[in-house]
Scaffold this motif. Structure first.
Motif, short mmCIF file in Angstrom:
data_model
loop_
_atom_site.label_atom_id
_atom_site.label_comp_id
_atom_site.label_asym_id
_atom_site.label_seq_id
_atom_site.Cartn_x
_atom_site.Cartn_y
_atom_site.Cartn_z
N THR A 23 0.84 -1.20 0.00
CA THR A 23 0.00 0.00 0.00
C THR A 23 0.87 1.25 0.00
O THR A 23 0.57 2.25 -0.68
N LEU A 24 1.96 1.21 0.76
CA LEU A 24 2.86 2.36 0.83
C LEU A 24 3.53 2.63 -0.51
O LEU A 24 3.66 3.78 -0.94
N LEU A 25 3.93 1.54 -1.19
CA LEU A 25 4.57 1.72 -2.50
C LEU A 25 3.60 2.41 -3.47
O LEU A 25 3.97 3.33 -4.19
N ARG A 26 2.33 1.97 -3.44
CA ARG A 26 1.30 2.60 -4.29
C ARG A 26 1.11 4.07 -3.92
O ARG A 26 0.94 4.93 -4.79
N ALA A 27 1.12 4.35 -2.62
CA ALA A 27 0.91 5.73 -2.17
C ALA A 27 2.09 6.61 -2.60
O ALA A 27 1.89 7.76 -3.02
N LEU A 28 3.29 6.09 -2.53
CA LEU A 28 4.47 6.85 -2.99
C LEU A 28 4.37 7.11 -4.49
O LEU A 28 4.69 8.20 -4.96
#
Ligand SMILES: [Zn+2]
Length: 314
Positions: free
Chosen positions: A299-304
């Motif tokens: 999820t964090l990778l997508r948010a970045l």
């Protein structure tokens, strides 16, 4: 990774039950795959994955096979990017060859900027006949990269994502250093590094996000990923006022990116009783905790990826 012996770890050693039982087998198929991969990469047959050993070569062959099977393309002609290094320690004079494994997931957009997601596949090898399997450190991070790569191939990101499985982290972040010193992509195009090192153990019960004191604009991105994934995280371990070892700014490969002025987020857990011990095995990993951290990392990778166009110009 990491050389700190914190008080918490010492307390956990004192409190650890003797002969603790392994965690129950996971029920859902995604978690089963996760745990199976973790067990394979941290198996005795990998002989602790020390740089420039047959066990390291076996681990590398397995990682390459996994990437090939899922259809992730290498960055450049080959997944394998060799480099020379001089091992640390007394009497170490001869240089050896380390090998980073680097893949690229193409983004949908032609706009500039890319993300480097990293973990290190090397560990400490065999010492006095004992195999240091490094399940948490850092087979756990490598297996997260494989899992996120599959998700990105199914639903491509906006920007290119480089997946870097670094070698020789345990010898002083040497694989990451080789990457930034002879970069296979222009460093100016690397918008951020997301580094994972020790993300599977639940002894202290929390996954930490480190780096936001250096790059405050990334805190809201990580908070949004925590909210969206429903996975609670803690922020910190990245300020100079902490006692030695508790500031993780330079304690794993993200430190090398930070040294080049590239923003980073680092995901990791507190040191545990098996940190840099032969007992860092896959059966000490709580599958539910590990699976939650995989969800957060993805999820964090997508948010970045979504937030990248709004990152400050550097
Ligand atoms: Zn590590």
């Amino acid at each position: 990774m990491r050389s700190c012996v914190c008080l918490l770890a010492a307390l956990l050693v004192a409190a650890a039950p003797i002969g603790a039982q392994p965690f129950a087998a996971p029920r859902d198929s995604a978690t089963r795959v996760l745990m199976s991969r973790l067990a394979t990469l941290s198996a005795d047959s990998m002989e602790g994955r020390r740089t420039a050993t047959p066990g390291s070569a076996r681990a590398r062959a397995w990682l390459v096979q996994q990437l090939t099977a899922m259809g992730a393309k290498p960055l450049g002609a080959s997944y394998e990017q060799p480099f020379r290094l001089r091992p640390r320690g007394a009497g170490a004079t001869d240089s050896i060859t380390g090998v980073n494994i680097v893949a690229r997931i193409p983004g949908r957009s032609t706009a500039g900027g890319m993300l480097v997601m990293s973990a290190h596949y090397d560990h400490l090898g065999v010492r006095n006949g004992e195999i240091f399997n490094g399940a948490d450190d850092d087979a756990s991070g490598c297996v997260v990269l494989l899992t996120v790569a599959e998700q990105l191939l199914r639903d491509p990101p906006q920007h290119d994502v480089i997946l870097a499985f670094f070698d020789a982290e345990e010898m002083g972040l040497q694989g990451a250093r080789a990457f930034v010193n002879a970069p296979p992509v222009p460093l100016a195009s690397v918008a951020a590094n997301l580094n994972l090192d020790m993300v599977a153990r639940q002894d202290a019960g929390a996954l930490w996000v480190s780096g936001t004191s250096h790059y405050p604009f990334l805190k809201a991105v990580a908070e949004s990923a925590s909210k969206a994934s429903g996975v609670a995280v803690r922020f910190g371990h990245d300020t100079k006022d902490l006692k030695p070892g508790d500031d993780w700014t330079n304690s794993s490969d993200h430190g090398v990116f930070h040294g080049k002025g590239i923003p980073f987020l680092y995901l990791g857990v507190e040191d545990h009783p098996d940190y840099h011990k032969s007992g860092d095995d896959a059966d000490k990993v709580d599958p539910a905790f590990y699976a939650k951290n995989v969800t957060f990392a993805g999820t964090l990778l997508r948010a970045l990826d979504r937030a990248l166009p709004r990152f400050p110009v550097r």
